[in-house]
Design a protein around this motif. Structure first.
Motif, PDB file in Angstrom:
ATOM      1  N   LYS A  87     -40.873 -56.846-122.175  1.00 13.58           N
ATOM      2  CA  LYS A  87     -39.591 -56.129-122.170  1.00 13.58           C
ATOM      3  C   LYS A  87     -39.677 -54.867-123.045  1.00 13.58           C
ATOM      4  O   LYS A  87     -39.243 -53.793-122.620  1.00 13.58           O
ATOM      5  N   THR A  90     -41.831 -52.267-121.172  1.00 16.52           N
ATOM      6  CA  THR A  90     -41.198 -51.603-120.025  1.00 16.52           C
ATOM      7  C   THR A  90     -40.007 -50.749-120.464  1.00 16.52           C
ATOM      8  O   THR A  90     -39.732 -49.725-119.854  1.00 16.52           O
ATOM      9  N   GLN A  91     -39.345 -51.172-121.528  1.00 16.62           N
ATOM     10  CA  GLN A  91     -38.250 -50.347-122.066  1.00 16.62           C
ATOM     11  C   GLN A  91     -38.816 -49.004-122.536  1.00 16.62           C
ATOM     12  O   GLN A  91     -38.277 -47.955-122.234  1.00 16.62           O
ATOM     13  N   SER A  94     -39.763 -46.752-119.736  1.00 16.54           N
ATOM     14  CA  SER A  94     -38.640 -46.154-119.000  1.00 16.54           C
ATOM     15  C   SER A  94     -37.728 -45.311-119.879  1.00 16.54           C
ATOM     16  O   SER A  94     -36.742 -44.771-119.384  1.00 16.54           O
ATOM     17  N   LEU A  96     -35.852 -46.493-122.209  1.00 13.46           N
ATOM     18  CA  LEU A  96     -34.625 -47.269-122.432  1.00 13.46           C
ATOM     19  C   LEU A  96     -34.701 -48.034-123.748  1.00 13.46           C
ATOM     20  O   LEU A  96     -35.788 -48.244-124.295  1.00 13.46           O
ATOM     21  N   SER A  97     -33.569 -48.450-124.217  1.00 15.23           N
ATOM     22  CA  SER A  97     -33.529 -49.368-125.364  1.00 15.23           C
ATOM     23  C   SER A  97     -32.266 -50.205-125.220  1.00 15.23           C
ATOM     24  O   SER A  97     -31.364 -49.856-124.448  1.00 15.23           O
ATOM     25  N   SER A  98     -32.231 -51.320-125.918  1.00 11.63           N
ATOM     26  CA  SER A  98     -31.013 -52.141-125.840  1.00 11.63           C
ATOM     27  C   SER A  98     -30.592 -52.566-127.238  1.00 11.63           C
ATOM     28  O   SER A  98     -31.435 -52.708-128.139  1.00 11.63           O
ATOM     29  N   VAL A 131     -26.951 -50.987-123.368  1.00  8.63           N
ATOM     30  CA  VAL A 131     -28.227 -50.468-122.864  1.00  8.63           C
ATOM     31  C   VAL A 131     -28.154 -48.949-122.953  1.00  8.63           C
ATOM     32  O   VAL A 131     -27.155 -48.344-122.545  1.00  8.63           O
ATOM     33  N   ASP A 133     -30.098 -45.174-122.267  1.00 15.51           N
ATOM     34  CA  ASP A 133     -31.164 -44.359-121.677  1.00 15.51           C
ATOM     35  C   ASP A 133     -31.296 -43.160-122.611  1.00 15.51           C
ATOM     36  O   ASP A 133     -30.450 -42.261-122.591  1.00 15.51           O
ATOM     37  N   LYS A 136     -28.073 -41.971-124.397  1.00 19.97           N
ATOM     38  CA  LYS A 136     -26.869 -42.120-123.570  1.00 19.97           C
ATOM     39  C   LYS A 136     -26.647 -43.603-123.235  1.00 19.97           C
ATOM     40  O   LYS A 136     -27.558 -44.281-122.738  1.00 19.97           O
TER      41      LYS A 136
END
Lengths: 169, 282
Positions: A87, A90-91, A94, A96-98, A131, A133, A136
């Motif tokens: 995870k 792949t974050q 991409s 991304l972060s959470s 989540v 991006d 954002k």
């Protein structure tokens, strides 16, 4: 006098903000062991489980927010560690972060193996999940999630081997 | 900005496009699935799952295919579509078919004839390492070289099945198998003799002292007690007491007691006492 007061207020506010942030990051965890069978959970084990499960979630949140596995401190092993690593990877890939904040976990020990080498926990977790991006926010919710957790004892701590969300217990 | 939005709203123009994200119900780990959306135009699709995070460009109104690999992890997924605004839906992926059993058996060595001394715990997993939470029947079978000793059929509860069993009467290797459909896991428990049942000793005076030895030491089921089990020989000569610890080798423990006068020798191993014998002086 005013000159002293203003910096003091600033320091107090900064400390308070820091405290609030720290309180926000630290999950609230309660562990009920009365349902555990066939072995009963000893008080020392209960304390260690509570400490390590709480710590695991703190580290998980940090890892998924910073996209770094360094903060995991060996509290995840096996399938749980692989899933988390994938995870984070792949974050990062991409962009991304959470973010998991205001965590509260009501945990029940359901199964404790006769020889004490594995414990199954049912965690009803409540948290604010976001989540991102880049910077954002693309999704945010107040989530209530049921987790099935398998933990095994390590040399000096309990490690999470399975952390799997289910629709219901 | 607020004024502009209000004006556009009055004009019937929506700044945000409401997108409906229809997620799969009953998705299974490692099986392809699809997500449908409403609307038209290009958008960005995000998927956050237990072991994945992805982002890709999609066309609204078209099916978004999720490959088997993208939903290998059982758990909670959040699918988000962002165009002028973002819409999300949550769905769950369940574990697939049993593919392996994590099987823990204790102890690795068990004394014979002990109640509830062997225990086994089995967790079924699918091929992607997801715990199978739906009830499954696990068959536990305990067998020795010659016969089936016991079997238990146990349904998993909360993803786990377990049993507890007494050890058999004969020393030797015992196979313990857990099977679920065509998935099987095997473990071996070495059943060893229990504590000695009785100790019988004999002694003989020699020029170097008194040679004392036990008869073959067995447990109450007749199994030879393992080599290395300690037998303590005690020799009394009036007020003088001396002891010698001797390990059992090939069923028998032997010791030499250096004493010239008459002595009384006894033996003990664990909680078992042996007979007493008197040996005259030289």
């Amino acid at each position: 006098m005013m000159r002293i007061r203003i910096p003091m207020i600033c320091v107090t506010l900064a400390l308070a903000a820091g405290y609030l942030k720290a309180a926000d990051a630290s999950p609230q965890v309660t562990l009920n062991v009365t349902k555990a069978a066939p072995r009963t959970v000893e008080p020392l084990t209960q304390r260690a489980l509570l400490r390590d499960y709480k710590f695991a979630w703190t580290n998980l949140a940090q890892a998924l927010e910073s996209n770094s596995m360094e903060s995991l401190n060996g509290l995840f092993a096996g399938n749980a560690n692989t899933a988390l690593k994938d995870k984070v990877g792949t974050q990062r890939q991409s962009g991304l972060s959470s973010r998991y904040s205001n965590q509260s976990h009501k945990v029940d020990a359901i199964f404790y193996a006769p020889e004490g080498d594995v414990i199954e926990l049912h965690d009803t977790a409540e948290y604010d999940y976001q989540v991102l991006d880049g910077s954002k926010s693309i999704h945010s919710e107040h989530a209530i999630v049921h987790y099935v957790v398998l933990m095994t004892p390590g040399a000096d701590r309990w490690v999470v081997r399975q952390l799997q969300a289910v629709q219901h217990f | 900005m607020g004024l502009l939005a209000a004006l556009l709203s009055l004009a019937g123009v929506s700044l945000a496009q409401d997108i409906e994200v229809r997620v799969p119900s009953g998705a299974v780990a490692g099986q392809a699935a699809s997500i449908s959306t409403t609307g038209s135009g290009s958008a960005t699709f995000y998927l956050e799952g237990p072991s994945i995070a992805l982002k890709r460009d999609v066309q609204l109104g078209q099916e978004i295919q999720l490959s088997a690999r993208q939903i290998e992890g059982a758990g909670r997924y959040v699918a988000t579509i962002c165009a002028s605004s973002c819409s999300s839906s949550v769905f769950f992926v369940a574990a697939g078919k049993p593919s392996s059993l994590t099987f823990l058996v204790h102890p690795s060595r068990a004394p014979v004839g002990q109640a509830d001394t062997i225990s086994g715990v089995a967790f079924p997993f699918d091929e992607f390492g997801n715990l199978i939470f739906t009830p499954e029947t696990v068959q536990f079978q305990i067998s020795s070289k010659d016969s089936n000793l016991a079997s238990h059929s146990v349904q998993t509860q909360n993803g786990v099945a377990w049993f507890r069993s007494s050890s058999g009467k004969s020393a030797g290797a015992v196979q313990i198998a857990a099977s679920l459909n065509d998935v099987q896991a095997r473990r071996v428990v070495q059943q060893v003799a229990s504590d000695p049942c009785r100790l019988q000793i004999k002694a003989q005076r020699t020029p170097k002292g008194v040679e004392v030895q036990t008869d073959p030491v067995r447990d109450c089921a007749g199994n030879p007690v393992p080599d290395g089990t300690i037998v303590t020989f005690t020799a009394k000569n009036g007020d003088e007491i001396s002891t010698v610890d001797a390990p059992i080798k090939q069923d028998v423990a032997r010791a030499r007691i250096a004493a010239k006068g008459p002595i009384v020798i006894s033996a003990a191993s664990g909680v078992v006492m042996g007979n007493e014998i008197r040996v005259g002086g030289q």
